[in-house]
Write a protein that holds these residues in place. Structure first.
Motif, PDB file in Angstrom:
ATOM      1  N   LEU A 207       0.405  -1.123  -0.042  1.00 35.20           N
ATOM      2  CA  LEU A 207      -0.314  -0.076   0.142  1.00 35.20           C
ATOM      3  C   LEU A 207       0.570   1.307   0.526  1.00 35.20           C
ATOM      4  O   LEU A 207       0.391   2.174  -0.250  1.00 35.20           O
ATOM      5  CB  LEU A 207      -1.396   0.014   1.803  1.00 35.20           C
ATOM      6  CG  LEU A 207      -2.116  -1.086   1.620  1.00 35.20           C
ATOM      7  CD1 LEU A 207      -2.839  -0.638   2.592  1.00 35.20           C
ATOM      8  CD2 LEU A 207      -2.865  -0.973  -0.247  1.00 35.20           C
ATOM      9  N   TYR A 208       2.112   0.692   0.688  1.00 31.00           N
ATOM     10  CA  TYR A 208       2.767   2.311   0.653  1.00 31.00           C
ATOM     11  C   TYR A 208       4.647   1.925  -0.133  1.00 31.00           C
ATOM     12  O   TYR A 208       4.537   0.935   0.105  1.00 31.00           O
ATOM     13  CB  TYR A 208       2.635   2.962   1.632  1.00 31.00           C
ATOM     14  CG  TYR A 208       3.310   2.776   2.265  1.00 31.00           C
ATOM     15  CD1 TYR A 208       4.465   2.147   3.318  1.00 31.00           C
ATOM     16  CD2 TYR A 208       2.469   1.458   3.820  1.00 31.00           C
ATOM     17  CE1 TYR A 208       4.645   1.502   4.437  1.00 31.00           C
ATOM     18  CE2 TYR A 208       2.638   0.659   4.753  1.00 31.00           C
ATOM     19  CZ  TYR A 208       4.027   0.566   5.099  1.00 31.00           C
ATOM     20  OH  TYR A 208       4.146   0.264   5.770  1.00 31.00           O
ATOM     21  N   ASP A 209       5.121   2.897  -1.034  1.00 30.67           N
ATOM     22  CA  ASP A 209       6.238   2.443  -0.924  1.00 30.67           C
ATOM     23  C   ASP A 209       7.272   3.770   0.071  1.00 30.67           C
ATOM     24  O   ASP A 209       6.851   5.008  -0.243  1.00 30.67           O
ATOM     25  CB  ASP A 209       7.187   2.683  -1.819  1.00 30.67           C
ATOM     26  CG  ASP A 209       7.978   2.564  -3.107  1.00 30.67           C
ATOM     27  OD1 ASP A 209       9.235   3.311  -3.185  1.00 30.67           O
ATOM     28  OD2 ASP A 209       8.641   1.235  -3.774  1.00 30.67           O
TER      29      ASP A 209
ATOM     30  N   ARG B 285      -8.363  -0.478  -4.708  1.00 27.87           N
ATOM     31  CA  ARG B 285      -8.337  -0.862  -6.267  1.00 27.87           C
ATOM     32  C   ARG B 285      -7.510  -2.459  -5.690  1.00 27.87           C
ATOM     33  O   ARG B 285      -7.785  -3.311  -6.487  1.00 27.87           O
ATOM     34  CB  ARG B 285      -7.285   0.306  -6.859  1.00 27.87           C
ATOM     35  CG  ARG B 285      -7.749   1.352  -6.912  1.00 27.87           C
ATOM     36  CD  ARG B 285      -6.860   2.310  -8.049  1.00 27.87           C
ATOM     37  NE  ARG B 285      -6.198   1.962  -9.348  1.00 27.87           N
ATOM     38  CZ  ARG B 285      -6.774   1.366 -10.477  1.00 27.87           C
ATOM     39  NH1 ARG B 285      -7.507   1.493 -10.633  1.00 27.87           N
ATOM     40  NH2 ARG B 285      -5.637   0.857 -10.929  1.00 27.87           N
ATOM     41  N   ALA B 286      -6.964  -2.379  -4.913  1.00 30.32           N
ATOM     42  CA  ALA B 286      -6.308  -3.731  -4.208  1.00 30.32           C
ATOM     43  C   ALA B 286      -7.247  -4.905  -4.038  1.00 30.32           C
ATOM     44  O   ALA B 286      -7.170  -5.880  -4.771  1.00 30.32           O
ATOM     45  CB  ALA B 286      -5.031  -3.715  -3.164  1.00 30.32           C
ATOM     46  N   LYS B 287      -8.352  -4.170  -3.617  1.00 25.27           N
ATOM     47  CA  LYS B 287      -9.551  -5.212  -2.777  1.00 25.27           C
ATOM     48  C   LYS B 287     -10.511  -5.049  -4.327  1.00 25.27           C
ATOM     49  O   LYS B 287     -11.389  -5.959  -4.411  1.00 25.27           O
ATOM     50  CB  LYS B 287     -10.198  -4.690  -1.736  1.00 25.27           C
ATOM     51  CG  LYS B 287      -9.347  -4.832  -0.472  1.00 25.27           C
ATOM     52  CD  LYS B 287      -9.672  -4.625   0.410  1.00 25.27           C
ATOM     53  CE  LYS B 287      -8.604  -4.489   1.678  1.00 25.27           C
ATOM     54  NZ  LYS B 287      -9.668  -4.859   3.279  1.00 25.27           N
TER      55      LYS B 287
ATOM     56  N   ILE C 230      -0.343   7.758  -7.116  1.00 24.11           N
ATOM     57  CA  ILE C 230      -1.208   6.855  -6.413  1.00 24.11           C
ATOM     58  C   ILE C 230      -0.622   5.694  -6.806  1.00 24.11           C
ATOM     59  O   ILE C 230      -0.744   4.714  -6.496  1.00 24.11           O
ATOM     60  CB  ILE C 230      -2.879   7.152  -7.340  1.00 24.11           C
ATOM     61  CG1 ILE C 230      -3.363   8.243  -5.887  1.00 24.11           C
ATOM     62  CG2 ILE C 230      -3.401   5.893  -6.377  1.00 24.11           C
ATOM     63  CD1 ILE C 230      -4.330   8.305  -6.355  1.00 24.11           C
ATOM     64  N   ASP C 231      -0.966   5.385  -8.231  1.00 19.81           N
ATOM     65  CA  ASP C 231      -0.087   4.601  -8.575  1.00 19.81           C
ATOM     66  C   ASP C 231       1.540   3.850  -7.635  1.00 19.81           C
ATOM     67  O   ASP C 231       2.234   4.663  -8.753  1.00 19.81           O
ATOM     68  CB  ASP C 231      -0.123   4.022  -9.677  1.00 19.81           C
ATOM     69  CG  ASP C 231      -1.233   4.001 -10.581  1.00 19.81           C
ATOM     70  OD1 ASP C 231      -2.556   3.543  -9.774  1.00 19.81           O
ATOM     71  OD2 ASP C 231      -1.306   4.182 -11.776  1.00 19.81           O
ATOM     72  N   ILE C 232       1.936   2.911  -7.728  1.00 25.29           N
ATOM     73  CA  ILE C 232       2.854   2.103  -6.989  1.00 25.29           C
ATOM     74  C   ILE C 232       3.747   1.916  -8.345  1.00 25.29           C
ATOM     75  O   ILE C 232       3.508   0.874  -8.636  1.00 25.29           O
ATOM     76  CB  ILE C 232       3.087   1.495  -5.884  1.00 25.29           C
ATOM     77  CG1 ILE C 232       2.228   2.239  -4.987  1.00 25.29           C
ATOM     78  CG2 ILE C 232       4.871   0.979  -5.349  1.00 25.29           C
ATOM     79  CD1 ILE C 232       2.188   0.673  -3.703  1.00 25.29           C
ATOM     80  N   LYS C 233       5.060   2.902  -8.077  1.00 31.29           N
ATOM     81  CA  LYS C 233       6.118   2.074  -9.233  1.00 31.29           C
ATOM     82  C   LYS C 233       6.536   1.065  -9.441  1.00 31.29           C
ATOM     83  O   LYS C 233       7.435   0.560  -8.268  1.00 31.29           O
ATOM     84  CB  LYS C 233       6.732   3.844  -9.938  1.00 31.29           C
ATOM     85  CG  LYS C 233       6.435   4.625 -10.647  1.00 31.29           C
ATOM     86  CD  LYS C 233       5.733   5.588  -9.685  1.00 31.29           C
ATOM     87  CE  LYS C 233       5.026   7.163 -10.300  1.00 31.29           C
ATOM     88  NZ  LYS C 233       4.151   7.842  -9.793  1.00 31.29           N
ATOM     89  N   ARG C 234       6.524  -0.220  -9.708  1.00 25.20           N
ATOM     90  CA  ARG C 234       6.996  -0.969  -9.974  1.00 25.20           C
ATOM     91  C   ARG C 234       8.966  -0.638 -10.038  1.00 25.20           C
ATOM     92  O   ARG C 234       9.474   0.144 -11.114  1.00 25.20           O
ATOM     93  CB  ARG C 234       7.074  -1.952 -11.137  1.00 25.20           C
ATOM     94  CG  ARG C 234       7.458  -3.579 -10.852  1.00 25.20           C
ATOM     95  CD  ARG C 234       7.338  -4.685 -11.790  1.00 25.20           C
ATOM     96  NE  ARG C 234       8.271  -5.976 -11.772  1.00 25.20           N
ATOM     97  CZ  ARG C 234       9.128  -6.055 -12.946  1.00 25.20           C
ATOM     98  NH1 ARG C 234       9.690  -5.211 -13.338  1.00 25.20           N
ATOM     99  NH2 ARG C 234       9.453  -6.524 -12.490  1.00 25.20           N
ATOM    100  N   LYS C 235       9.523  -1.032  -9.653  1.00 22.87           N
ATOM    101  CA  LYS C 235      11.018  -0.995 -10.065  1.00 22.87           C
ATOM    102  C   LYS C 235      12.041  -2.144 -11.029  1.00 22.87           C
ATOM    103  O   LYS C 235      11.419  -3.404 -10.067  1.00 22.87           O
ATOM    104  CB  LYS C 235      12.006  -1.223  -8.446  1.00 22.87           C
ATOM    105  CG  LYS C 235      11.643   0.616  -7.595  1.00 22.87           C
ATOM    106  CD  LYS C 235      12.718   0.248  -6.383  1.00 22.87           C
ATOM    107  CE  LYS C 235      11.631   1.979  -5.253  1.00 22.87           C
ATOM    108  NZ  LYS C 235      10.698   1.300  -4.471  1.00 22.87           N
TER     109      LYS C 235
END
Length: 183
Positions: A85-87, A140-142, A161-166
């Motif tokens: 949920l957070y980075d 969104r995850a649910k 809002i969208d967590i960027k994929r590393k």
């Protein structure tokens, strides 16, 4: 003892002093998110950063478990949710803004703050931008429907809002080769 903050871990039938400042813990969290590092490398970074007399540890497996327990602020129950949920890096400014609001000052100016104190402030984050972002990420995850205002907020702030994929360097290189093929 109730109210005391730990400053040691127990391993090898002795106590090892640890670095308890939140900055150390955040550096460890960032290392855990690094796709370039192998799991054992992440554990070694954690031990080296956290345990002052790291080189004296014999039972590294127990030391890793104790350090993880410390980083989990003593919580021994495993998390039921694996949804991110957070980075710590991506959300840094929102996190500090919310924590500073709870603390009543900028905690980054503190000479030192125990990790558990920092996490207490983090866990009490209420209303605000970061809380709104987390609510939308959770929904969104649910696969829950967003309210009209939430959907509008999401469209306007998708970039935060969208967590960027590393991606690892290897993945970046593969993407670059694919892009070259189609250009």
């Amino acid at each position: 003892m109730i109210g005391e903050l730990p400053d040691t871990i127990t391993c090898d039938n002795r106590q090892y002093s640890i670095r308890t400042d939140f900055r150390i813990a955040l550096r460890i969290m960032v290392a855990f998110q690094d796709p370039e590092l192998k799991p054992y490398e992440k554990w070694m970074i954690m031990l080296k950063l956290l345990v002052i007399d790291f080189d004296e540890i014999v039972d590294t497996e127990t030391a890793v478990d104790e350090c993880i327990k410390f980083l989990d602020a003593g919580n021994t129950e495993p998390s039921r949710s694996h949804t991110k949920l957070y980075d710590w890096e991506q959300d840094e400014q929102m996190i500090f803004s919310s924590i500073n609001k709870n603390a009543g000052h900028d905690v980054r100016n503190d000479k030192e703050m125990h990790w558990w104190t920092f996490m207490g402030l983090f866990n009490e984050i209420g209303d605000g931008m970061f809380a709104q972002v987390i609510r939308i990420r959770r929904k969104r995850a649910k696969h829950q429907k967003l309210e009209k205002e939430e959907m509008e907020f999401y469209r306007e702030n998708r970039n935060i809002i969208d967590i960027k994929r590393k991606m690892s360097d290897e993945e970046k290189e593969q993407m670059s080769r694919i892009n070259e093929m189609y250009m």
